[in-house]
Design an enzyme around this catalytic site. Structure first.
Site, PDB file in Angstrom:
ATOM      1  N   TYR A  30      -3.683 -18.769  -4.066  1.00  0.00           N
ATOM      2  CA  TYR A  30      -3.321 -20.008  -3.384  1.00  0.00           C
ATOM      3  C   TYR A  30      -2.666 -19.719  -2.044  1.00  0.00           C
ATOM      4  O   TYR A  30      -2.343 -18.573  -1.724  1.00  0.00           O
ATOM      5  CB  TYR A  30      -2.381 -20.848  -4.264  1.00  0.00           C
ATOM      6  CG  TYR A  30      -0.948 -20.350  -4.329  1.00  0.00           C
ATOM      7  CD1 TYR A  30      -0.616 -19.204  -5.045  1.00  0.00           C
ATOM      8  CD2 TYR A  30       0.070 -21.016  -3.653  1.00  0.00           C
ATOM      9  CE1 TYR A  30       0.696 -18.756  -5.095  1.00  0.00           C
ATOM     10  CE2 TYR A  30       1.390 -20.572  -3.708  1.00  0.00           C
ATOM     11  CZ  TYR A  30       1.693 -19.440  -4.433  1.00  0.00           C
ATOM     12  OH  TYR A  30       2.988 -18.981  -4.467  1.00  0.00           O
ATOM     13  N   LYS A 144      -1.449 -13.259  -3.404  1.00  0.00           N
ATOM     14  CA  LYS A 144      -0.801 -14.563  -3.584  1.00  0.00           C
ATOM     15  C   LYS A 144      -1.484 -15.290  -4.733  1.00  0.00           C
ATOM     16  O   LYS A 144      -2.326 -16.177  -4.544  1.00  0.00           O
ATOM     17  CB  LYS A 144      -0.829 -15.391  -2.292  1.00  0.00           C
ATOM     18  CG  LYS A 144       0.202 -16.526  -2.320  1.00  0.00           C
ATOM     19  CD  LYS A 144       0.492 -17.062  -0.945  1.00  0.00           C
ATOM     20  CE  LYS A 144       1.394 -18.279  -0.952  1.00  0.00           C
ATOM     21  NZ  LYS A 144       2.744 -18.050  -1.451  1.00  0.00           N
ATOM     22  N   GLU A 176      11.699  -8.674  -2.617  1.00  0.00           N
ATOM     23  CA  GLU A 176      11.683 -10.004  -1.994  1.00  0.00           C
ATOM     24  C   GLU A 176      12.462 -10.940  -2.902  1.00  0.00           C
ATOM     25  O   GLU A 176      13.190 -10.478  -3.774  1.00  0.00           O
ATOM     26  CB  GLU A 176      10.233 -10.466  -1.774  1.00  0.00           C
ATOM     27  CG  GLU A 176       9.418 -10.520  -3.064  1.00  0.00           C
ATOM     28  CD  GLU A 176       7.975 -10.975  -2.849  1.00  0.00           C
ATOM     29  OE1 GLU A 176       7.662 -11.556  -1.799  1.00  0.00           O
ATOM     30  OE2 GLU A 176       7.179 -10.756  -3.773  1.00  0.00           O
ATOM     31  N   LEU A 200       4.970  -9.936  -1.189  1.00  0.00           N
ATOM     32  CA  LEU A 200       3.963 -10.726  -0.482  1.00  0.00           C
ATOM     33  C   LEU A 200       4.088 -10.501   1.023  1.00  0.00           C
ATOM     34  O   LEU A 200       5.202 -10.508   1.546  1.00  0.00           O
ATOM     35  CB  LEU A 200       4.175 -12.205  -0.805  1.00  0.00           C
ATOM     36  CG  LEU A 200       3.035 -13.113  -0.363  1.00  0.00           C
ATOM     37  CD1 LEU A 200       1.849 -12.945  -1.308  1.00  0.00           C
ATOM     38  CD2 LEU A 200       3.475 -14.560  -0.322  1.00  0.00           C
TER      39      LEU A 200
HETATM   40  N1  PDD Z   1       6.035 -19.067  -1.423  1.00  0.00           N
HETATM   41  N2  PDD Z   1       7.292 -14.124  -1.383  1.00  0.00           N
HETATM   42  C1  PDD Z   1       6.940 -14.933  -2.395  1.00  0.00           C
HETATM   43  C2  PDD Z   1       7.015 -14.413  -3.793  1.00  0.00           C
HETATM   44  C3  PDD Z   1       6.512 -16.253  -2.127  1.00  0.00           C
HETATM   45  O1  PDD Z   1       6.143 -17.055  -3.124  1.00  0.00           O
HETATM   46  C4  PDD Z   1       6.492 -16.721  -0.786  1.00  0.00           C
HETATM   47  C5  PDD Z   1       6.040 -18.103  -0.414  1.00  0.00           C
HETATM   48  C6  PDD Z   1       6.878 -15.833   0.231  1.00  0.00           C
HETATM   49  C7  PDD Z   1       6.860 -16.236   1.699  1.00  0.00           C
HETATM   50  O2  PDD Z   1       5.550 -16.321   2.198  1.00  0.00           O
HETATM   51  P1  PDD Z   1       5.168 -17.311   3.381  1.00  0.00           P
HETATM   52  O3  PDD Z   1       6.115 -17.040   4.486  1.00  0.00           O
HETATM   53  O4  PDD Z   1       3.789 -16.934   3.724  1.00  0.00           O
HETATM   54  O5  PDD Z   1       5.307 -18.720   2.860  1.00  0.00           O
HETATM   55  C8  PDD Z   1       7.260 -14.544  -0.096  1.00  0.00           C
HETATM   56  C9  PDD Z   1       5.381 -20.332  -1.191  1.00  0.00           C
HETATM   57  C10 PDD Z   1       5.944 -21.120  -0.060  1.00  0.00           C
HETATM   58  C11 PDD Z   1       5.302 -21.094  -2.493  1.00  0.00           C
HETATM   59  O6  PDD Z   1       4.932 -20.473  -3.476  1.00  0.00           O
HETATM   60  O7  PDD Z   1       5.553 -22.311  -2.515  1.00  0.00           O
END
Ligand code: PDD
Length: 282
Positions: A30, A144, A176, A200
């Site tokens: 996703y 992701k 993270e 991620l």
């Molecule tokens: N989550 N690490 C994890 C485990 C995440 O789920 C996310 C983002 C990030 C940050 O990635 P980005 O900057 O590309 O949003 C890092 C999204 C927002 C979610 O699951 O809703």
């Protein structure tokens, strides 16, 4: 209106067969793309990461980059609000239950967009509380994936401790947080863990790195120990729905030293200004 397999419909009418492998196995990937004033932020980065996630789990990409762009543009146009969080996922499709890949399943594509719920001005001004835990997720955190049980349990752990996120360590090193990347500031230098399979590759992290470099803020990507996190001058979260957000308490202890202990620091003010400028320039 939401999008499901080529059709637009109200979300109440969107349904998928129970044998969809997204439902049965969490077999899908996703993206979440933030949209400001109807303009997507870093869309190409999100689409490139989607392509990488699909490739990593061997789902044939159902759309070209151009088609994805058009779908994102259309879902934005179909919502009555300007700032949006566009969510889309692709699963391996519907098949008789067997762990091995089905031969002829057609990927399921679902897309929705909700009002972008970024933290309030007060939250940015005060910062947020986080807790910590040992990272017990699998070793492909670079994908992701919709298989988010590890992250769900970590986020729930945070919620139960009145915290926004759980910051995780694997073998004593920072990875993270439950749904965000983590940046560390020490002695005027921004630190981020090296990209790899343990976290991620965040698009907001990428943006923060680019903005920091453009603003002349020193930045190093290298492994960061738990002790360095606990002794940091500043800690930040980054994600598409949080932008860059200061962590001001970690496990109940104020983050930072001296005057700014427990408060957002001076480097945060600079990255935040750069981020706001980037949004305004969209
Ligand atoms: N989550 N690490 C994890 C485990 C995440 O789920 C996310 C983002 C990030 C940050 O990635 P980005 O900057 O590309 O949003 C890092 C999204 C927002 C979610 O699951 O809703």
């Amino acid at each position: 209106m939401v999008y499901l397999n080529g059709r637009w419909m109200p979300i109440e009418e969107a349904s998928i067969p129970v044998l969809d492998r997204g439902f049965i196995f969490g077999d899908g990937v996703y993206e979440v793309v933030p949209v400001y004033g109807r303009k997507p932020f870093r869309l190409e980065g999100h689409l490139a990461r989607l392509e990488a996630s699909l490739k990593a789990i061997a789902i044939a990409n159902p759309h070209t980059r151009e088609e994805w762009r058009a779908l994102v543009a259309e879902i934005i146009a179909r919502q009555p609000f300007d700032n949006q969080g566009v969510y889309f996922q692709v699963t391996r499709g519907v098949a008789r239950r067997d762990h091995a890949f089905p031969r002829n399943a057609k990927p399921t594509v679902f897309m929705m967009s909700n009002p972008l719920a970024t933290p309030s001005a007060e939250t940015y001004a005060k910062g947020v509380a986080c807790v910590t835990a040992v990272d017990n997720r699998w070793l492909r955190c670079d994908i992701k994936s919709t298989s988010l049980l590890g992250n769900v349990l970590m986020r729930q752990f945070a919620a139960e401790h009145d915290a926004l996120e759980t910051v995780m360590f694997r073998d004593g090193m920072l990875t993270e947080a439950s749904a965000s990347n983590v940046l560390v500031v020490k002695d005027g230098v921004i630190l981020s863990p090296p990209q790899g399979n343990l976290m991620l590759p965040g698009i907001t992290l990428d943006a923060a790195i680019d903005l920091a470099r453009a603003a002349g803020l020193p930045l190093t990507m290298r492994p960061i120990s738990e002790a360095e996190v606990r002794g940091a001058d500043e800690l930040w979260l980054s994600s598409s729905t949080k932008e860059v957000l200061p962590i001001t308490r970690l496990d109940g202890v104020p983050v930072g030293h001296g005057e700014t202990a427990g408060r957002p620091g001076p480097m945060f003010a600079r990255i935040r200004a750069a981020f706001d400028a980037a949004k305004a320039a969209l």
